[in-house]
Design a protein around this motif. Structure first.
Motif, mmCIF file in Angstrom:
data_model
loop_
_atom_site.group_PDB
_atom_site.id
_atom_site.type_symbol
_atom_site.label_atom_id
_atom_site.label_comp_id
_atom_site.label_asym_id
_atom_site.label_seq_id
_atom_site.Cartn_x
_atom_site.Cartn_y
_atom_site.Cartn_z
ATOM 1 N N GLU A 228 0.855 -1.190 0.000
ATOM 2 C CA GLU A 228 0.000 0.000 0.000
ATOM 3 C C GLU A 228 0.890 1.239 0.000
ATOM 4 O OE1 GLU A 228 -3.179 -0.126 2.881
ATOM 5 O OE2 GLU A 228 -3.165 -2.322 2.907
ATOM 6 N N HIS A 229 0.511 2.201 -0.837
ATOM 7 C CA HIS A 229 1.288 3.438 -0.945
ATOM 8 C C HIS A 229 0.318 4.607 -0.783
ATOM 9 C CE1 HIS A 229 4.429 6.179 -1.898
ATOM 10 N NE2 HIS A 229 3.912 6.553 -3.042
ATOM 11 N N PHE A 230 0.659 5.526 0.129
ATOM 12 C CA PHE A 230 -0.279 6.556 0.558
ATOM 13 C C PHE A 230 0.145 7.949 0.109
ATOM 14 C CE2 PHE A 230 -0.255 3.085 3.578
ATOM 15 C CZ PHE A 230 -1.597 2.839 3.834
ATOM 16 N N ALA A 272 6.028 -0.749 6.153
ATOM 17 C CA ALA A 272 5.008 -0.683 5.115
ATOM 18 C C ALA A 272 3.921 -1.731 5.335
ATOM 19 C CB ALA A 272 5.653 -0.879 3.745
ATOM 20 N N LYS A 273 2.888 -1.630 4.517
ATOM 21 C CA LYS A 273 1.763 -2.561 4.567
ATOM 22 C C LYS A 273 1.721 -3.361 3.266
ATOM 23 C CE LYS A 273 -2.213 -1.446 6.203
ATOM 24 N NZ LYS A 273 -3.543 -0.803 6.324
ATOM 25 N N PRO A 274 2.234 -4.587 3.269
ATOM 26 C CA PRO A 274 2.108 -5.426 2.068
ATOM 27 C C PRO A 274 0.636 -5.664 1.748
ATOM 28 C CG PRO A 274 3.661 -6.373 3.633
ATOM 29 C CD PRO A 274 2.946 -5.273 4.354
ATOM 30 N N TRP A 275 0.375 -5.896 0.458
ATOM 31 C CA TRP A 275 -1.004 -6.109 0.020
ATOM 32 C C TRP A 275 -1.038 -7.179 -1.069
ATOM 33 C CZ3 TRP A 275 -3.492 -5.254 -4.774
ATOM 34 C CH2 TRP A 275 -4.879 -5.376 -4.750
ATOM 35 N N TRP A 293 -5.956 6.103 8.083
ATOM 36 C CA TRP A 293 -5.435 7.343 8.668
ATOM 37 C C TRP A 293 -4.479 7.058 9.824
ATOM 38 C CZ3 TRP A 293 -5.255 12.006 6.763
ATOM 39 C CH2 TRP A 293 -6.181 12.384 5.768
ATOM 40 N N ASP A 294 -4.715 5.986 10.556
ATOM 41 C CA ASP A 294 -3.814 5.657 11.662
ATOM 42 C C ASP A 294 -2.403 5.389 11.143
ATOM 43 O OD1 ASP A 294 -5.829 5.937 13.501
ATOM 44 O OD2 ASP A 294 -6.322 3.798 13.573
ATOM 45 N N HIS A 295 -2.321 4.715 10.014
ATOM 46 C CA HIS A 295 -1.014 4.411 9.443
ATOM 47 C C HIS A 295 -0.322 5.670 8.911
ATOM 48 C CE1 HIS A 295 1.935 1.587 7.741
ATOM 49 N NE2 HIS A 295 1.977 2.391 6.709
ATOM 50 N N LEU A 300 1.934 12.536 8.630
ATOM 51 C CA LEU A 300 1.246 13.821 8.593
ATOM 52 C C LEU A 300 1.697 14.733 9.727
ATOM 53 C CD1 LEU A 300 -0.875 15.521 7.170
ATOM 54 C CD2 LEU A 300 -2.630 14.439 8.600
ATOM 55 N N GLU A 301 1.921 14.167 10.903
ATOM 56 C CA GLU A 301 2.378 14.978 12.034
ATOM 57 C C GLU A 301 3.728 15.631 11.731
ATOM 58 O OE1 GLU A 301 2.425 12.532 15.473
ATOM 59 O OE2 GLU A 301 0.233 12.501 15.703
ATOM 60 N N LEU A 302 4.641 14.875 11.151
ATOM 61 C CA LEU A 302 5.936 15.441 10.785
ATOM 62 C C LEU A 302 5.794 16.470 9.678
ATOM 63 C CD1 LEU A 302 8.118 12.184 10.828
ATOM 64 C CD2 LEU A 302 8.202 14.063 12.472
#
Length: 816
Positions: A228-230, A272-275, A293-295, A300-302
């Motif tokens: 997964e890529h965000f 990362a999150k493999p899919w 959003w948790d991931h 986002l904070e940085l």
């Protein structure tokens, strides 16, 4: 409108993303019109459509950078050529950092950019602010600006490539899924689709995320896995310039791109999150994955700290889409070793848009010419091992591999995931001896040994790392007493049959028609005289040979061997890598140690350098070959796997009386550098000839029957060389060389460091470099009389050149 499938095509490309369309474009540009591209749904529907569209050019090696440069140049003119808009803009890009270690990495990147011909500028925090006023720069300490980088629209780029391919005759058909690969006699013969069969001479797997599954249908190893890529896209942001450079903030795992007045914030997070662990659904088309959003929140904070304007910007889109990653973060290119005429271009690790132009061009050349146009070992599919198609391995490695794109690229950095795949039978014993293991081709190998009371764990830096002095002690033990190396990761092949000598002598540049029990050092050359492999050949019997090469090139070299055996020859190649463990016993005390353990005569008269014999050792029968990669008296012991523990125990116990010390691969590297032994893949490649690299002594031009590459070497010899491989020693004992540092001769850049290591006996960093001689004067007098400097992180240091080994140049110790 539905198109009718042709019954026959010279070339079938599977996959209509940016890679497949680029391959089609470049094949037709070479004049090949009989090309069919099959897309199961619509062009770009897999990964390409949601790519960020960053066009960066800096890569880890020169050739990969040249391909990325070509991509940018291609995109710059593609709209004019095809009439299809591409959205390409040369906005530049910049790396920023608040970390002193990262700044060192960036400085070294700037030096590499000089070598690779990429314009770059180190910039201050105030200059960063000028280029990107919205960034918070108070904590930044510097950055790197690359003005010729840019961005583009991935869908438009792909459609432009497709239009260019169609205009020259390519048949691009959407809505056709490939269900099977046809093959016969070890060669691909076509594809089966959900609408019929197409016979083909060549099939190219550009299946993206589906490339692994397509490979399995063909019996071909295509190791890649989706992750997964965000990214998010904001509402229009006030103050965001349309020509703003792409920003990469790797310490915060983030990149920023202006997109039609909006901001695209993407990331390469450390975990990362493999899919798609059960395979990628065939119907997956223009789809995205559920929000997480948790991931994304830590990124986002940085980002909010780096770009405070984000706090008040509305978020228009949260996007999560899969992209494919390979075990080493380098894409897969070339002809599959398992199946002739089946090519692969897949696994682009989120750099598909910026790689597509160059990858498509060189693969088209490879397909049509029958060989790669340049050294492509970095991405050659033959670097991959068969085990790497294992789905659990790929899943576990992908957790780490995505994040490595923005992780610190430390010298000697070791991967942490999917470890312990291939182990020597001695693994536990070596662990007890203090081994700190690294990984190579899945093998767990001792890189250095921690003394009692020291943790066997890396502490990375660009300076002298925590293992430096421990490896120095191992180095010294080998030079002065005796060291034990576990070299089980060597690849070992046997060639047998009544035609074995004739076949192997055609493949080898040296003469291997020698007495039984002789060891021959040789190269395998291509038809251009470039070095395809660097290895040893031992004659075991009249019709039986043992071939030993590097563990990294096991698949490549075995494939080269098999494919160069004529169909009518009686010669059978067998990969024996898993049958034998290898112990290197090296150093001036090695003879005394082995002689105390065997009744066989180990004297120089009975067992001279370059010979091999089976001896008694412990309760085993062991093949001892007197050969070395460290420049000392020594033997490589080839031991059947089930006997190696006993042999090891006997050697270690008796070794106490001879000063035996375990030694790792870092010591092996420092020892071989002092002796000027080349390393294939760095100092010698398929672009480098034995004449240029100082290995002419291992070539027998006049042997009966000749050999592959002989004509090219004769032509090169007649024309004369324009470069030579030189060993350089820094005059200052403090700086460390790693690779790709620029080399200057009399103030002019003439090359770069191909491999390097600190030489503990010589107390200085050593590095190899090909020195260009544009005036054609490659004499020793000319090369050695010049003044040399090596640039390290922007600072130049003087260096002394040598065309000979700096340690034992007359081989007195090796042959004693």
């Amino acid at each position: 409108m539905t198109k009718t499938l042709p019954e026959q095509s010279q070339i079938v490309i599977i996959g209509g993303g940016v890679i497949g369309c680029s391959v089609a474009y470049h094949l037709t540009k070479r004049g090949c019109k009989d090309v069919v591209l099959l897309e199961r749904s619509q062009l770009t529907c897999g990964t390409t459509w949601h790519a960020a569209g960053l066009i960066g050019q800096m890569r880890a090696t020169n050739n990969m950078t040249q391909l990325a440069k070509y991509t940018a140049e291609l995109y710059a003119g593609l709209e004019e050529e095809t009439g299809q808009a591409t959205g390409f803009q040369q906005t530049g890009s910049m790396f920023v950092t608040a970390n002193t270690d990262r700044l060192e990495e960036i400085k070294r990147t700037a030096s590499m950019a000089t070598v690779f011909g990429i314009e770059s500028h180190m910039i201050s925090p105030s200059e960063i602010k000028d280029l990107w006023p919205l960034l918070a720069t108070e904590d930044l300490i510097g950055g790197l600006f690359l003005p010729t980088d840019g961005k583009a629209n991935p869908v438009d780029i792909t459609l432009a490539l497709a239009r260019g391919a169609r205009s020259r005759g390519a048949n691009i058909i959407e809505g056709v899924g490939v269900t099977d690969i046809l093959k016969e006699g070890g060669r691909v013969t076509g594809v089966v689709t959900d609408q019929g069969r197409i016979n083909a001479e060549i099939v190219i797997n550009c299946g993206g995320m589906w490339g692994h599954q397509l490979g399995r249908k063909a019996g071909v190893n295509v190791p890649l896995h989706a992750a997964e890529h965000f990214y998010i896209v904001t509402d229009p942001m006030e103050g965001l310039a349309a020509n703003a450079p792409v920003v990469r903030d790797p310490d915060a795992y983030a990149y920023y791109k202006e997109d039609a007045g909006k901001l695209l914030l993407g990331c390469f997070e450390p975990i990362a999150k493999p899919w798609g662990m059960d395979g990628i659904p065939e119907r997956f088309s223009f789809d995205q994955l559920p929000d997480d959003w948790d991931h994304f929140e830590p990124v986002l904070e940085l980002a909010l700290k780096r770009l405070p304007a984000l706090e008040t910007a509305g978020i228009q889109l949260f996007f999560n889409g899969p992209e494919s990653f390979t075990p080493d973060d380098r894409y897969l290119l070339g002809e599959a070793p398992e199946l002739k005429n089946f090519f692969v271009a897949a696994g682009f690790n989120s750099v598909g848009i910026q790689s597509a132009g160059g990858a498509g061009r060189v693969l088209a050349d490879w397909v049509l010419d029958g060989y790669p146009p340049m050294d492509l070992w970095d991405v050659d599919i033959r670097r991959m091992m068969p085990f790497q198609t294992n789905r659990k391995y790929l899943r576990d490695r992908t957790v780490e591999s995505l994040g490595l794109l923005y992780a610190m690229h430390w010298p000697f950095r070791q991967v942490e995931s999917a470890r312990g795949v291939r182990k020597s039978p001695l693994h536990s014993s070596l662990n007890d001896a203090g081994a700190c293991f690294g990984e190579l081709a899945g093998w767990e190998r001792p890189n250095w040994y921690a003394p009692e009371g020291v943790e066997a764990k890396y502490e990375y830096s660009y300076g002298r790392q925590n293992w430096f002095e421990h490896s120095a002690a191992e180095h010294k033990a080998v030079r002065e007493k005796v060291g034990l190396f576990d070299q089980t990761s060597f690849a070992k092949f046997e060639l047998q049959g009544r035609d074995a000598t004739r076949v192997l002598n055609q493949i080898c540049a040296n003469d291997i028609d020698v007495d039984i029990s002789r060891v021959v050092y040789t190269q395998w050359l291509n038809h251009h005289g470039g070095i395809e492999a660097d290895l040893t050949v031992t004659r075991l019997a009249t019709d039986h040979y043992l071939i030993v090469t590097s563990g990294t090139s096991q698949v490549r070299d075995f494939s080269w061997l098999k494919r160069n055996i004529p169909e009518d020859a009686h010669a059978i190649a067998t990969d024996m890598t898993s049958a034998y463990a290898v112990l290197g016993i090296m150093g001036p005390n090695s003879r005394a140690l082995l002689a105390s353990l065997t009744p066989d005569d180990m004297s120089n008269e009975a067992f001279p350098f370059g010979t091999s014999a089976v001896i008694d050792l412990g309760y085993a029968r062991v093949r001892a070959s007197r050969i070395t990669y460290v420049g000392e008296l020594g033997w490589e012991l080839y031991i059947p796997m089930e006997f190696v523990q006993d042999v090891y125990d006997v050697i270690v116990e008796e070794g106490k009386n001879h000063g035996l010390m375990h030694a790792g691969y870092h010591a092996l590297n420092s020892l071989r550098m002092e002796k000027a032994y080349r390393h294939w893949g760095h100092d010698i490649t398929d672009e480098d000839s034995p004449l240029e690299s100082g290995l002419g002594f291992a070539v027998k031009m006049d042997k009966p029957g000749g050999f592959i590459g002989r004509d090219a070497l004769l032509a090169q010899k007649e024309k004369g060389l324009n470069r030579r491989l030189v060993l350089l020693k820094l005059d200052d004992s403090d700086p460390l060389l790693y690779h790709n540092e620029p080399v200057y001769r009399n103030g002019m850049m003439v090359g770069h460091i191909t491999s390097a290591m600190y030489g503990h006996t010589l107390k200085a960093s050593l590095g190899f470099a090909y020195v260009d001689c544009p005036d054609g004067d490659t004499t020793a007098a000319c090369i050695l009389s010049a003044d040399y400097e090596i640039e390290i992180a922007g600072e130049r240091f003087s260096a002394s050149p040598s065309l000979q080994p700096l340690y034992d140049p007359k081989m007195l110790k090796v042959k004693s």
